[in-house]
Every structure is written in C-alpha cells, then in structure tokens.
Design an enzyme around this catalytic site. Structure first.
Site, short mmCIF file in Angstrom:
data_model
loop_
_atom_site.label_atom_id
_atom_site.label_comp_id
_atom_site.label_asym_id
_atom_site.label_seq_id
_atom_site.Cartn_x
_atom_site.Cartn_y
_atom_site.Cartn_z
CE LYS A 1 85.82 85.53 41.73
NZ LYS A 1 84.97 84.49 40.91
CB SER B 1 92.18 78.45 47.25
OG SER B 1 92.32 78.62 45.80
CB THR C 1 88.67 83.73 44.64
OG1 THR C 1 87.36 83.01 44.97
CG2 THR C 1 89.46 83.69 46.13
#
Ligand code: ATR
Length: 279
Positions: free
Chosen positions: A66, A15, A62
C-alpha cells in the site's frame, strides 16, 4: 469487453476481495471481472504496469504494497501533471489501496479509513462523535484509518508497542492539523478508559495480545479488531472484560464498496453482503 479489475498483494491466496466484488457486481448489475494477483515482493510496479497495458481498469492493493502504491501514484503524478494524483485520503494515510487506471495516468485513493468508519457507524450503529478512541498500532493499518476517525470528531489516543513509532505517528497527524494523545500502555499512571478500542496491530497473526490493562474498556465499549476470519486474543480479552466485539470483516466489505464506487459510480448495499459472508 468486460471491465477487468484485480487485487494485488503478497500473499494473496486468502483474499476475499474477488468474492466480495463478484457479489457487488451481481447485486448492482455491473459487468466486471475481478481476480487476485500475486506480485513478487520486488515486482509491484511492474505488475501494475502489466495490468495497465493489458487494459485493466483498476486494482486494489493490499499488504505489503500500500505504501509503494501511494509512492508510485505520487511519482507518476509528478511526471504527468496535472492529471492523476493521490487523493487527500491517500496522502493522509501515505498509502493507497485503490488505483484507477487511465490511459496516461493513475489515480490513487485509500478507502480503508472510510470503510472502518462506515462499518462502525452505519452497520454497527455506534456514533464516533465525541467518543474516546484508542487506536493500537503505528503501522500501515493504523495510518490508514487515523484521519477518518479524527474527521468523525472523535478524541483519538494512539498506542504502540514501540513508543517511538507512536510518537512519529502523532507527529504525522500533528502535521495534518490534528492533536492526538500518545497513550503508553500498559502501566500509565492515570489509567484511562475508552469507548472504542481498535486493534490495528498485526499481533493477532502470531496469536498475541497487545499489552492492555483489563480496565481499559469503558461501560458499553466496543472493541474492534481489524483482522477477520477467527477470534484473536484481543477479541477474546475484550469479550472477557465486558466489551462488545467486532472483527474486521465489515471494514473489509465497506472499503471494497468504496473502491467499487470509485470505479463504477455505483454504491453496493453492504449489509446483506456482510451477512452472507458470515454464514
Ligand atoms: P501493518 O501494515 O499491517 O500495520 P506493520 O507496518 O508491520 O503492519 O505494523 C505492525 C504493527 O503491529 C506495529 O504497530 C507493531 O508494533 P511495533 O511498532 O512495536 O513493531 C504492531 N505489533 C505487531 N505485533 C505485536 C504484538 N505482539 N504486540 C503489540 N503490537 C504488535
């Protein structure tokens, strides 16, 4: 005490969100910390609960959590009305990527679609008004961006490898009051061209190309892949057939900026941050 935030996902090591949020914090003079947290696949709700108890102020969510994040906020809101709820953006997408923690409730929003639209209109300088858009995919990524594209007054067509899922997606958008056309690629009889083709599939992860006819790009078309980090087969195909090409890095930064705004009430200037991340 410094305000703490995080992004929760699985996997999460890749990320860029901690870096992006630390750049926002430096740019706007906000004193926050932001870390990446790996949640077990069956441990999303427990991770959120732990963060809340530890005093975090909010988190991003993420893949693959979600949808679960949206359901969690919805269920909590039903238990503790009227405070705390999914926003209309999250409800439209049936998914949340930004949670804001309060003492007894959580707000849930979805900034993905807004991030995509901002990136295309403000950074890439392409107006969506009246444009013919083909959105490829019918998973979480596509659901997240469809409504904001429609609200930008574009003509939206959707296409998916599994046509039944495209039909369900169209039905969902229909219930929200928007008529969209389902486009059956690759051999539809009346061939169409599009001004903007958005790849919201995960095909790039396996280095595959969604089945697209070569003449799908209108003159001056923009091909937008929501993935970032490397050129996908979709991006290569689009470039070879004369389209302008964009990856999803700009969208990533814009959706993060919108989350930052929700939490901090300050809007970062995204252009220099996108540029810095590209170098
Ligand atoms: P996400 O939440 O990232 O959207 P997802 O819900 O698993 O992930 O959805 C993945 C999407 O990519 C789906 O639309 C999938 O098509 P199917 O519904 O037919 O499975 C699409 N997809 C994945 N690999 C693909 C490929 N090689 N070609 C075309 N579409 C692909």
């Amino acid at each position: 005490m410094i305000d703490r935030y995080a992004v929760i996902g699985n996997p999460i090591a890749h990320s860029k969100s901690p870096l992006i949020h630390s750049m926002f914090a430096a740019q706007t003079g906000q004193d926050i910390s932001y870390e990446a947290i790996l949640a077990p696949l069956d441990g999303f709700a427990a991770t959120v609960e732990r963060l809340r108890k530890e005093g975090y102020k909010g988190c991003n969510v993420t893949v693959p959590f979600k949808f679960e994040a949206y359901e969690l906020v919805r269920e909590l809101a039903e238990r503790t009305p009227p405070a705390g709820a999914p926003t209309q953006r999250a409800t439209n997408a049936r998914a949340a990527n930004t949670l804001k923690f309060h003492e007894n409730f959580i707000d849930g929003d979805n900034t993905d679609g807004t991030g995509l639209v901002r990136n295309i209109e403000r950074i890439l300088g392409v107006s969506l008004h009246g444009k013919r858009i083909l959105l490829i995919g019918a998973g979480g990524a596509a659901y997240g961006v469809a409504l904001p594209l429609l609200l930008a007054e574009a003509h939206l067509f959707i296409a998916n490898r599994t046509p039944e899922k495209a039909d369900q997606f169209a039905l969902h958008l229909g219930k929200l009051g928007h008529v969209v056309n389902v486009y059956n690629f690759p051999n539809e009889a009346d061939r169409k061209q599009f001004d903007l083709i958005i790849n919201a599939t995960s095909a790039g992860l396996s280095n595959e190309l969604p089945p697209l006819p070569a003449d799908i790009f209108a003159p001056g078309a923009l091909a937008y892949d929501m993935m970032y980090g490397r050129e996908t087969p979709f991006m290569r195909f689009a470039r070879e057939h004369g389209a302008q090409v964009a990856d999803g890095l700009g969208m990533l930064v814009e959706q993060a900026a919108e989350a930052f705004y929700i939490w901090r009430g300050v809007r970062p200037d995204t252009a220099p941050i996108i540029a810095a991340l590209r170098t």
